[in-house]
Design a protein around this motif. Structure first.
Motif, PDB file in Angstrom:
ATOM      1  N   ASP A 176      38.658  45.057  39.799  1.00 54.80           N
ATOM      2  CA  ASP A 176      39.183  44.812  38.402  1.00 54.80           C
ATOM      3  C   ASP A 176      38.565  45.634  37.433  1.00 54.80           C
ATOM      4  N   ASP A 177      39.178  46.126  36.221  1.00 55.38           N
ATOM      5  CA  ASP A 177      38.622  46.896  35.098  1.00 55.38           C
ATOM      6  C   ASP A 177      38.067  48.228  35.599  1.00 55.38           C
ATOM      7  N   GLU A 232      46.614  47.970  34.073  1.00 61.64           N
ATOM      8  CA  GLU A 232      46.562  47.121  33.233  1.00 61.64           C
ATOM      9  C   GLU A 232      46.856  47.324  31.671  1.00 61.64           C
TER      10      GLU A 232
HETATM   11 MG    MG Z   1      41.021  43.468  34.312  1.00 60.96          MG
END
Ligand code: MG
Ligand code: C2E
Ligand code: MG
Ligand code: MG
Length: 283
Positions: A176-177, A232
């Motif tokens: 993630d991220d 995202e």
């Molecule tokens: Mg994220």
């Protein structure tokens, strides 16, 4: 995180604000009763496959309310839960809830759940996930766990072992991220992530030649390593078109859909059985 400062939200945690430590103590107390008092819930945000245009996954996002109904933002309560260890019980609750309220429906595709490094470091985590899958009859291949690339996430042999146990269960592991910390590249070297989620900050200036080139570089790096790529924070049609141009695999963001309650995803359109079948992941 300006989105968090709505009328119904407590303000963001500021470690320099003396009032914030009280607030953090209040949240810590709240977290102890949150599951029993039904103060936690999950909302789900759709993830769209760019090539097919279909929602082929959803991300579970935790929500917390105070006793008077006021929402507490995750950017406040998740760090508190990590500090107090409450995240361990909340994390198990989240995975069980995802299995029970969403994955028991055959037409629901993969659901991803955010996990904290503390969970992965805790002995028996993979076994507890295996138990939840067994108890709910959900196949591991329909669950993905998102690990956030954080500065604090040291290279921990327990984490690597846990991830390998989770993969043995068929569970997908997502990063993630990506692009927000220094740890990401090291993690890419050590872990075979199924999907890498490129942080939404890269979309901010993708309208400028510099920003666009930067995003392209990141995408190239992730693609060359063979990971599925998800971007995202897609908020506009223009950004979505750019993602199509870049042949991104999946997109997520307010333009695709806002986080919504489970009911939004549990009823398949009855006239659209074929679509429901197509959305079911293979295996
Ligand atoms: Mg994220
Ligand atoms: P994340 O995992 O990166 O989740 C994406 C966050 O971005 C969510 O915020 C989502 O509502 C927001 N978002 C989605 N699309 C857009 C967009 O187009 N524009 C903008 N500006 N924002 C968008 P949320 O729900 O406030 O969660 C914040 C963070 O809290 C999550 O970031 C995740 O790291 C953490 N979190 C949330 N639920 C859980 C959980 O169950 N467990 C753990 N350990 N962490 C969680
Ligand atoms: Mg996430
Ligand atoms: Mg995250």
């Amino acid at each position: 995180a300006a989105k968090a400062s709505g009328r119904n939200c407590v303000r963001l945690f500021d470690p320099n604000d003396p009032q914030s430590s009280d607030e953090s103590e209040n949240v810590a107390a709240l977290l102890k009763i949150a599951i029993d008092q039904h103060l936690v819930s999950l909302v789900y945000q759709p993830i769209r496959n760019v090539a097919s245009g279909r929602v082929d996954a959803v991300e579970a996002l935790m929500r917390l309310r105070m006793l008077d109904g006021t929402a507490v933002t995750p950017s406040l309560f998740i760090p508190v839960a990590e500090r107090t260890g409450a995240i361990l019980e909340l994390g198990r609750w989240a995975i069980r809830t995802v299995c029970r309220e969403l994955l028991v429906n055959d037409h629901v595709p993969v659901v991803s759940v955010n996990v904290s490094p503390l969970q992965l470091k805790t002995p028996g985590f993979a076994a507890s996930v295996a138990a939840i899958l067994g108890e709910t009859g959900v196949g591991g291949g329909r669950l993905a766990l998102e690990i956030t690339e954080g500065l604090e996430m040291e290279m921990h042999s327990d984490i690597l072992r846990c991830i390998s146990d989770l993969k043995t269960l068929g569970i997908k592991i997502w990063l993630d991220d990506f692009g927000t910390g220094f740890a990401g590249l090291s993690w890419l070297r050590l872990i075979d992530f199924d999907t890498v989620k490129i942080d939404r900050s890269f979309l901010h200036d993708c309208g400028t030649p510099r920003g666009k080139a930067m995003l392209q570089d990141i995408i190239g790096l992730v693609r060359n390593r063979g990971h599925n790529i998800l971007v995202e924070g897609v908020e506009t049609d223009e950004q979505l078109r750019l993602m199509q141009e870049f042949r991104i695999d999946q997109v997520q963001g307010y333009y695709v859909g806002r986080p919504a309650p489970a009911e939004t995803f549990t009823t398949p359109p009855p006239s659209d059985q074929r679509r429901a079948r197509l959305m079911r992941p293979a295996g």
